[in-house]
Design a protein around this motif. Structure first.
Motif, PDB file in Angstrom:
ATOM      1  N   TYR A   1     118.888  36.476  21.719  1.00 55.33           N
ATOM      2  CA  TYR A   1     119.754  36.765  22.602  1.00 55.33           C
ATOM      3  C   TYR A   1     119.372  36.215  24.072  1.00 55.33           C
ATOM      4  O   TYR A   1     120.388  35.895  24.695  1.00 55.33           O
ATOM      5  N   LYS A   2     118.157  35.978  24.280  1.00 57.53           N
ATOM      6  CA  LYS A   2     117.643  35.534  25.651  1.00 57.53           C
ATOM      7  C   LYS A   2     116.666  34.357  25.003  1.00 57.53           C
ATOM      8  O   LYS A   2     115.544  34.671  24.389  1.00 57.53           O
ATOM      9  N   GLY A   3     116.621  33.248  25.482  1.00 57.05           N
ATOM     10  CA  GLY A   3     115.648  32.143  25.217  1.00 57.05           C
ATOM     11  C   GLY A   3     116.078  31.597  23.811  1.00 57.05           C
ATOM     12  O   GLY A   3     117.155  32.043  23.481  1.00 57.05           O
ATOM     13  N   GLY A   4     115.561  30.459  23.670  1.00 62.18           N
ATOM     14  CA  GLY A   4     115.691  29.428  22.522  1.00 62.18           C
ATOM     15  C   GLY A   4     114.729  29.721  21.352  1.00 62.18           C
ATOM     16  O   GLY A   4     113.687  30.491  21.421  1.00 62.18           O
ATOM     17  N   ILE A   5     115.265  29.351  19.996  1.00 64.48           N
ATOM     18  CA  ILE A   5     114.629  29.514  19.219  1.00 64.48           C
ATOM     19  C   ILE A   5     114.310  28.063  18.389  1.00 64.48           C
ATOM     20  O   ILE A   5     115.257  27.394  18.627  1.00 64.48           O
ATOM     21  N   GLY A   6     113.347  27.703  17.686  1.00 65.98           N
ATOM     22  CA  GLY A   6     113.089  26.425  17.219  1.00 65.98           C
ATOM     23  C   GLY A   6     114.179  26.178  16.029  1.00 65.98           C
ATOM     24  O   GLY A   6     115.410  26.002  16.346  1.00 65.98           O
ATOM     25  N   ASP A   7     113.869  26.086  14.682  1.00 66.84           N
ATOM     26  CA  ASP A   7     114.711  25.849  13.541  1.00 66.84           C
ATOM     27  C   ASP A   7     115.468  27.243  13.228  1.00 66.84           C
ATOM     28  O   ASP A   7     114.684  28.137  12.755  1.00 66.84           O
TER      29      ASP A   7
ATOM     30  N   ALA B   1     106.974  27.962  16.249  1.00 69.64           N
ATOM     31  CA  ALA B   1     106.240  26.666  16.126  1.00 69.64           C
ATOM     32  C   ALA B   1     106.940  25.313  15.797  1.00 69.64           C
ATOM     33  O   ALA B   1     106.782  24.235  15.821  1.00 69.64           O
ATOM     34  N   SER B   2     108.343  25.943  15.585  1.00 67.93           N
ATOM     35  CA  SER B   2     109.326  24.817  15.267  1.00 67.93           C
ATOM     36  C   SER B   2     110.061  24.480  16.571  1.00 67.93           C
ATOM     37  O   SER B   2     111.153  23.729  16.531  1.00 67.93           O
ATOM     38  N   GLY B   3     109.663  25.030  17.769  1.00 64.94           N
ATOM     39  CA  GLY B   3     110.437  24.581  18.934  1.00 64.94           C
ATOM     40  C   GLY B   3     109.941  23.416  19.577  1.00 64.94           C
ATOM     41  O   GLY B   3     109.121  22.835  19.099  1.00 64.94           O
TER      42      GLY B   3
ATOM     43  N   THR C   1     103.067  19.480  27.644  1.00 64.06           N
ATOM     44  CA  THR C   1     101.858  19.915  27.589  1.00 64.06           C
ATOM     45  C   THR C   1     101.799  21.113  26.445  1.00 64.06           C
ATOM     46  O   THR C   1     100.715  21.249  26.114  1.00 64.06           O
ATOM     47  N   GLU C   2     102.618  21.806  25.995  1.00 66.78           N
ATOM     48  CA  GLU C   2     102.427  22.770  25.007  1.00 66.78           C
ATOM     49  C   GLU C   2     102.314  22.261  23.656  1.00 66.78           C
ATOM     50  O   GLU C   2     102.830  21.200  23.436  1.00 66.78           O
ATOM     51  N   TYR C   3     101.715  23.041  22.836  1.00 71.79           N
ATOM     52  CA  TYR C   3     101.079  22.722  21.573  1.00 71.79           C
ATOM     53  C   TYR C   3     102.141  23.531  20.685  1.00 71.79           C
ATOM     54  O   TYR C   3     102.002  24.757  20.522  1.00 71.79           O
ATOM     55  N   PHE C   4     102.992  22.794  19.911  1.00 69.32           N
ATOM     56  CA  PHE C   4     104.064  23.612  19.078  1.00 69.32           C
ATOM     57  C   PHE C   4     104.471  24.715  19.719  1.00 69.32           C
ATOM     58  O   PHE C   4     105.083  25.754  19.302  1.00 69.32           O
ATOM     59  N   ALA C   5     105.050  24.472  21.065  1.00 70.09           N
ATOM     60  CA  ALA C   5     105.890  25.392  21.949  1.00 70.09           C
ATOM     61  C   ALA C   5     105.099  26.985  21.906  1.00 70.09           C
ATOM     62  O   ALA C   5     105.605  27.939  22.273  1.00 70.09           O
ATOM     63  N   VAL C   6     103.760  27.035  21.691  1.00 70.18           N
ATOM     64  CA  VAL C   6     102.899  28.076  21.736  1.00 70.18           C
ATOM     65  C   VAL C   6     103.082  28.790  23.222  1.00 70.18           C
ATOM     66  O   VAL C   6     102.984  29.865  23.240  1.00 70.18           O
ATOM     67  N   LEU C   7     102.941  27.804  24.265  1.00 75.42           N
ATOM     68  CA  LEU C   7     102.909  28.096  25.622  1.00 75.42           C
ATOM     69  C   LEU C   7     104.415  28.260  26.077  1.00 75.42           C
ATOM     70  O   LEU C   7     104.393  28.510  27.456  1.00 75.42           O
ATOM     71  N   ASN C   8     105.046  28.115  25.259  1.00 71.61           N
ATOM     72  CA  ASN C   8     106.586  28.156  26.043  1.00 71.61           C
ATOM     73  C   ASN C   8     106.948  29.770  26.041  1.00 71.61           C
ATOM     74  O   ASN C   8     107.440  30.122  25.005  1.00 71.61           O
ATOM     75  N   VAL C   9     107.104  30.420  27.290  1.00 68.46           N
ATOM     76  CA  VAL C   9     107.388  31.633  27.216  1.00 68.46           C
ATOM     77  C   VAL C   9     108.776  31.743  26.772  1.00 68.46           C
ATOM     78  O   VAL C   9     109.419  32.874  26.213  1.00 68.46           O
ATOM     79  N   GLU C  10     109.701  31.014  26.994  1.00 71.56           N
ATOM     80  CA  GLU C  10     111.250  31.241  26.509  1.00 71.56           C
ATOM     81  C   GLU C  10     111.324  31.080  25.347  1.00 71.56           C
ATOM     82  O   GLU C  10     112.409  31.888  25.009  1.00 71.56           O
ATOM     83  N   THR C  11     110.667  30.220  24.278  1.00 69.05           N
ATOM     84  CA  THR C  11     110.609  30.498  23.072  1.00 69.05           C
ATOM     85  C   THR C  11     110.350  31.752  22.644  1.00 69.05           C
ATOM     86  O   THR C  11     110.947  32.314  21.741  1.00 69.05           O
ATOM     87  N   TRP C  12     109.026  32.399  23.028  1.00 73.51           N
ATOM     88  CA  TRP C  12     108.546  33.664  22.627  1.00 73.51           C
ATOM     89  C   TRP C  12     109.618  34.624  22.942  1.00 73.51           C
ATOM     90  O   TRP C  12     110.070  35.564  22.293  1.00 73.51           O
ATOM     91  N   VAL C  13     110.320  34.574  24.239  1.00 71.17           N
ATOM     92  CA  VAL C  13     111.477  35.501  24.484  1.00 71.17           C
ATOM     93  C   VAL C  13     112.626  35.610  23.545  1.00 71.17           C
ATOM     94  O   VAL C  13     113.363  36.468  23.110  1.00 71.17           O
ATOM     95  N   GLY C  14     113.076  34.174  23.014  1.00 71.93           N
ATOM     96  CA  GLY C  14     113.815  34.054  22.213  1.00 71.93           C
ATOM     97  C   GLY C  14     113.741  34.663  20.735  1.00 71.93           C
ATOM     98  O   GLY C  14     114.516  35.434  20.332  1.00 71.93           O
ATOM     99  N   VAL C  15     112.664  34.289  20.472  1.00 69.62           N
ATOM    100  CA  VAL C  15     112.271  34.952  19.172  1.00 69.62           C
ATOM    101  C   VAL C  15     112.141  36.488  19.159  1.00 69.62           C
ATOM    102  O   VAL C  15     112.500  36.964  18.054  1.00 69.62           O
ATOM    103  N   LEU C  16     111.735  37.139  20.132  1.00 69.17           N
ATOM    104  CA  LEU C  16     111.507  38.686  20.043  1.00 69.17           C
ATOM    105  C   LEU C  16     112.883  39.087  20.303  1.00 69.17           C
ATOM    106  O   LEU C  16     112.838  40.106  19.834  1.00 69.17           O
TER     107      LEU C  16
END
Length: 277
Positions: free
Chosen positions: A52-58, A26-28, A33-48
């Protein structure tokens, strides 16, 4: 198989991991077009992948929540390993197989309420004055220390009297001088507010009356054959509360006007009257 303590802290672990995942996404960056980075696959990969791979918000909030999850998981593992210190489980590990005595009833502990009051003072100090915040911080630190020691003493033995005496032997040499110093400082501050609010003559009267009252109470306590400690403590507390109330009221009224002399008086010479040449 799983103890209640393990289930509790394991639940904290799952909740913290879920909160960290939601916060990291949510902080990404929302993009176009995405809403709070929910549809950003790279952010989900970074969080999971823990970044290690992908970005994280705060990163700060994500690290704090994941750190809480790791600590909760460690506590859960310790609890299930030691079976929540259950008496029957401990007895199985003993050589004789006997179940140890259960823990005695815990005494009333008021330090959590004191810590809550300190937290309230800290919150008020954040929006009012730094001094109030510091006072609240000191109250919280002292309450947490006393709380920890009380919890340790309650579990030292199965005898509540022995636990109470053990706690007093450790804390009384510290509590008495510290409490006395804080009480004297607060009373001096309260009396100074009273003396600065009333006139100079009234300040002398107030000081004389207060000294007479204290002297009379001390003489009564010394001459009386038997006075219970509760009566002495109640009388002293009543006098202290009266002084504190007077100090708060006079502090709200403000100090009196002080008329400073001219610069000529600083050298011991009166200022020359106007009109003389």
């Amino acid at each position: 198989m799983f103890t209640p303590g393990f289930r509790l802290f394991f639940g904290f672990t799952l909740a913290a991991v879920a909160a960290a995942a939601v916060y990291g996404v949510a902080s990404g960056s929302a993009g176009e077009t995405e809403y709070f980075a929910v549809l950003n696959v790279e952010t989900w990969v970074g969080v999971l992948s823990l970044g290690y791979k992908g970005g994280i918000g705060d990163h700060v909030g994500y690290v704090v929540l994941m750190g809480f999850a790791v600590l909760s998981a460690l506590v859960a593992l310790f609890l299930v390993a030691f079976r929540d210190a259950d008496a029957e489980s401990v007895g199985e590990l003993m050589d004789d197989g006997q179940t140890p005595e259960p823990q005695a009833d815990l005494e009333a502990n008021y330090w959590p309420a004191v810590a809550a009051a300190g937290m309230g003072a800290m919150i008020v100090g954040l929006v009012t004055h730094a001094t109030i915040f510091v006072i609240g911080l000191v109250i919280v630190a002292a309450a947490v220390f006393e709380w920890m020691l009380a919890a340790w003493a309650d579990r030292a033995t199965a005898d509540p009297v022995v636990n109470r005496n053990l706690r007093n032997r450790i804390m009384r040499p510290i509590e008495y001088p510290v409490t006395a110093a804080i009480g004297v400082a607060v009373l001096i501050l309260a009396l100074s507010r009273v003396f600065l609010t009333v006139s100079k003559f009234s300040a002398v009267i107030v000081a004389g009356v207060l000294a007479t009252v204290i002297f009379f109470i001390a003489v009564v306590f010394a001459v009386a054959p038997k006075i219970s400690r509760s009566v002495i403590a109640g009388t002293v507390a009543l006098v202290c509360v009266g002084v504190l109330v007077a100090g708060v009221i006079t502090a709200a009224m403000g100090s009196r006007d002080f008329h400073h002399k001219g610069p000529a008086y600083e050298h011991g010479e009166p200022a020359a009257e106007s009109g003389e040449h």
